[in-house]
Scaffold this motif. Structure first.
Motif, PDB file in Angstrom:
ATOM      1  N   VAL A   1     -28.578   2.121  10.434  1.00 24.20           N
ATOM      2  CA  VAL A   1     -29.375   2.432   9.238  1.00 24.20           C
ATOM      3  C   VAL A   1     -30.645   3.195   9.626  1.00 24.20           C
ATOM      4  O   VAL A   1     -30.993   4.211   9.007  1.00 24.20           O
ATOM      5  CB  VAL A   1     -29.739   1.142   8.470  1.00 24.20           C
ATOM      6  N   ILE A   2     -31.350   2.718  10.658  1.00 22.50           N
ATOM      7  CA  ILE A   2     -32.593   3.367  11.095  1.00 22.50           C
ATOM      8  C   ILE A   2     -32.327   4.798  11.547  1.00 22.50           C
ATOM      9  O   ILE A   2     -33.044   5.741  11.157  1.00 22.50           O
ATOM     10  CB  ILE A   2     -33.260   2.560  12.231  1.00 22.50           C
ATOM     11  N   GLN A   3     -31.283   4.977  12.357  1.00 17.95           N
ATOM     12  CA  GLN A   3     -30.997   6.315  12.874  1.00 17.95           C
ATOM     13  C   GLN A   3     -30.508   7.255  11.775  1.00 17.95           C
ATOM     14  O   GLN A   3     -30.774   8.456  11.818  1.00 17.95           O
ATOM     15  CB  GLN A   3     -29.961   6.233  14.002  1.00 17.95           C
TER      16      GLN A   3
ATOM     17  N   TYR B   1     -33.998   7.691   9.252  1.00 18.38           N
ATOM     18  CA  TYR B   1     -35.227   8.265   9.804  1.00 18.38           C
ATOM     19  C   TYR B   1     -35.002   9.347  10.856  1.00 18.38           C
ATOM     20  O   TYR B   1     -35.883  10.160  11.110  1.00 18.38           O
ATOM     21  CB  TYR B   1     -36.096   7.154  10.393  1.00 18.38           C
ATOM     22  N   TYR B   2     -33.824   9.367  11.477  1.00 21.22           N
ATOM     23  CA  TYR B   2     -33.560  10.365  12.515  1.00 21.22           C
ATOM     24  C   TYR B   2     -32.383  11.272  12.173  1.00 21.22           C
ATOM     25  O   TYR B   2     -31.925  12.048  13.008  1.00 21.22           O
ATOM     26  CB  TYR B   2     -33.346   9.671  13.868  1.00 21.22           C
TER      27      TYR B   2
ATOM     28  N   LEU C   1     -35.679  -1.359  16.330  1.00 21.96           N
ATOM     29  CA  LEU C   1     -36.662  -0.286  16.534  1.00 21.96           C
ATOM     30  C   LEU C   1     -36.869  -0.019  18.026  1.00 21.96           C
ATOM     31  O   LEU C   1     -36.898   1.136  18.463  1.00 21.96           O
ATOM     32  CB  LEU C   1     -37.994  -0.675  15.901  1.00 21.96           C
ATOM     33  N   TYR C   2     -37.019  -1.092  18.794  1.00 20.29           N
ATOM     34  CA  TYR C   2     -37.255  -0.958  20.239  1.00 20.29           C
ATOM     35  C   TYR C   2     -36.121  -0.197  20.909  1.00 20.29           C
ATOM     36  O   TYR C   2     -36.351   0.750  21.678  1.00 20.29           O
ATOM     37  CB  TYR C   2     -37.415  -2.347  20.863  1.00 20.29           C
ATOM     38  N   GLN C   3     -34.888  -0.562  20.601  1.00 22.46           N
ATOM     39  CA  GLN C   3     -33.750   0.086  21.246  1.00 22.46           C
ATOM     40  C   GLN C   3     -33.605   1.540  20.807  1.00 22.46           C
ATOM     41  O   GLN C   3     -33.250   2.404  21.616  1.00 22.46           O
ATOM     42  CB  GLN C   3     -32.468  -0.701  20.961  1.00 22.46           C
ATOM     43  N   VAL C   4     -33.883   1.825  19.546  1.00 21.70           N
ATOM     44  CA  VAL C   4     -33.843   3.212  19.069  1.00 21.70           C
ATOM     45  C   VAL C   4     -34.926   4.033  19.772  1.00 21.70           C
ATOM     46  O   VAL C   4     -34.673   5.148  20.258  1.00 21.70           O
ATOM     47  CB  VAL C   4     -34.036   3.286  17.534  1.00 21.70           C
TER      48      VAL C   4
END
Length: 313
Positions: A116-118, A121-122, A168-171
């Motif tokens: 979801v984050i990637q 946001y990316y 977040l840390y791993q991304v």
């Protein structure tokens, strides 16, 4: 021919990196378990020692010209260092306030949160096939832990924060390597001491500093020797994590993490005669099916991408 040799070399390096992470991660799980059971060494303090030893190991490596440090502005990696501390703190709080089953179930949510984050946001895209591989993996985790799942408000808050900060840390471990044009050693060389300093400020809130069970307590020589051995293995674990994420992705590392979880369960059953129920066996099978499916689809997509590049005029 040159391209094939390059691919073979890259794949060989990846396999070596994954094997190094697999072996060191399994070793550190059992060594840490031995330290907790036989010596009662505090968990967060042990993590702090791991990162201090990691930085010292990297300092020795750069003195031996194994890598060249790259000057980085602290502001560029401060959020990465803070996210590591949040990951350690919230993971510990989740474990303290939840059952093992709830804790493991929450950890399994890291992979979809990373996606979801990637995606949001990316602007990274994932095929439907890749997303569907999460189904058997999540089902496998549920089968392994459903008997011990209990929900409470405080535990759920810490579990949710733990999953979000860990994701977040791993991304960011992968993003920062590409953004700052550094390799795994160069990034970890700067992040390790910064995270150690932040973590040092958190330790007094969670664990005693002196007396029985404190870092400055009356520890025996065998206990300290095991802690140092754990620190040396942690150096390999941390370095291989950064290398894997930098050369593949945070999602691939998470998939590999699920594989390590299965191997650890099987290792506990074989080496320590830990009980393994039928449901847990089915859970391991489901998880491994999802991991193999992910590997198959990911490799197929990579081959398809290479074919398209070759076909371009």
């Amino acid at each position: 021919m040159a391209n094939r040799l390059s691919d073979l070399f890259s794949n060989s390096r990846l396999v070596i990196g994954l094997l190094a992470n697999l072996l060191s991660s399994i070793c550190i799980v059992f060594i840490n378990k031995w330290i907790y059971v036989h010596y009662g060494f505090p968990n967060m303090t042990l993590t702090l020692i791991h990162f201090v030893v990691t930085w010292l190991g990297l300092w020795v490596c750069q003195k031996m010209d194994i890598f060249a440090p790259k000057s980085l502005q602290p502001t560029k990696i401060i959020w990465l260092a803070l996210s590591f501390c949040g990951f350690v703190a919230f993971t510990n709080l989740s474990l303290q306030n939840n059952t093992i089953g709830t804790y493991q179930l929450a950890k399994a949510m890291t992979t979809p949160v990373i996606i979801v984050i990637q995606t949001m946001y990316y602007k990274k895209t994932f095929s439907t096939k890749i997303k569907l591989t999460l189904v058997p993996i999540t089902l496998g985790v549920i089968l392994n832990s459903y008997y011990d799942v209990r929900f409470n408000l405080l535990g759920m808050v810490f579990a949710t924060l733990g999953v979000f900060v860990t994701s977040l840390y791993q991304v960011w471990v992968g993003v920062k390597q590409h953004e700052l044009q550094v390799n795994s050693m160069q990034l970890l060389y700067y992040q390790a001491p910064m995270s150690s300093a932040f973590l040092l400020s958190l330790v007094p809130f969670f664990e005693p500093l002196s007396g029985e069970g404190g870092i400055f307590g009356p520890w025996s020589f065998p206990a300290l020797a095991m802690v140092m051995l754990s620190g040396l293995i942690a150096f390999l674990v941390n370095l291989s994590i950064y290398w894997i994420i930098g050369n593949t992705s945070a999602v691939t590392y998470n998939m590999f993490g699920h594989f390590k979880f299965c191997i650890t369960l099987l290792g506990g059953y074989v080496l320590f005669q830990d009980p393994l129920s039928l449901n847990q066996g089915l859970g391991i099978l489901c998880t491994l099916t999802g991991i193999l499916s992910y590997t198959h689809f990911k490799l197929a997509e990579q081959e398809e991408g290479k074919s398209k590049l070759v076909q371009r005029p």
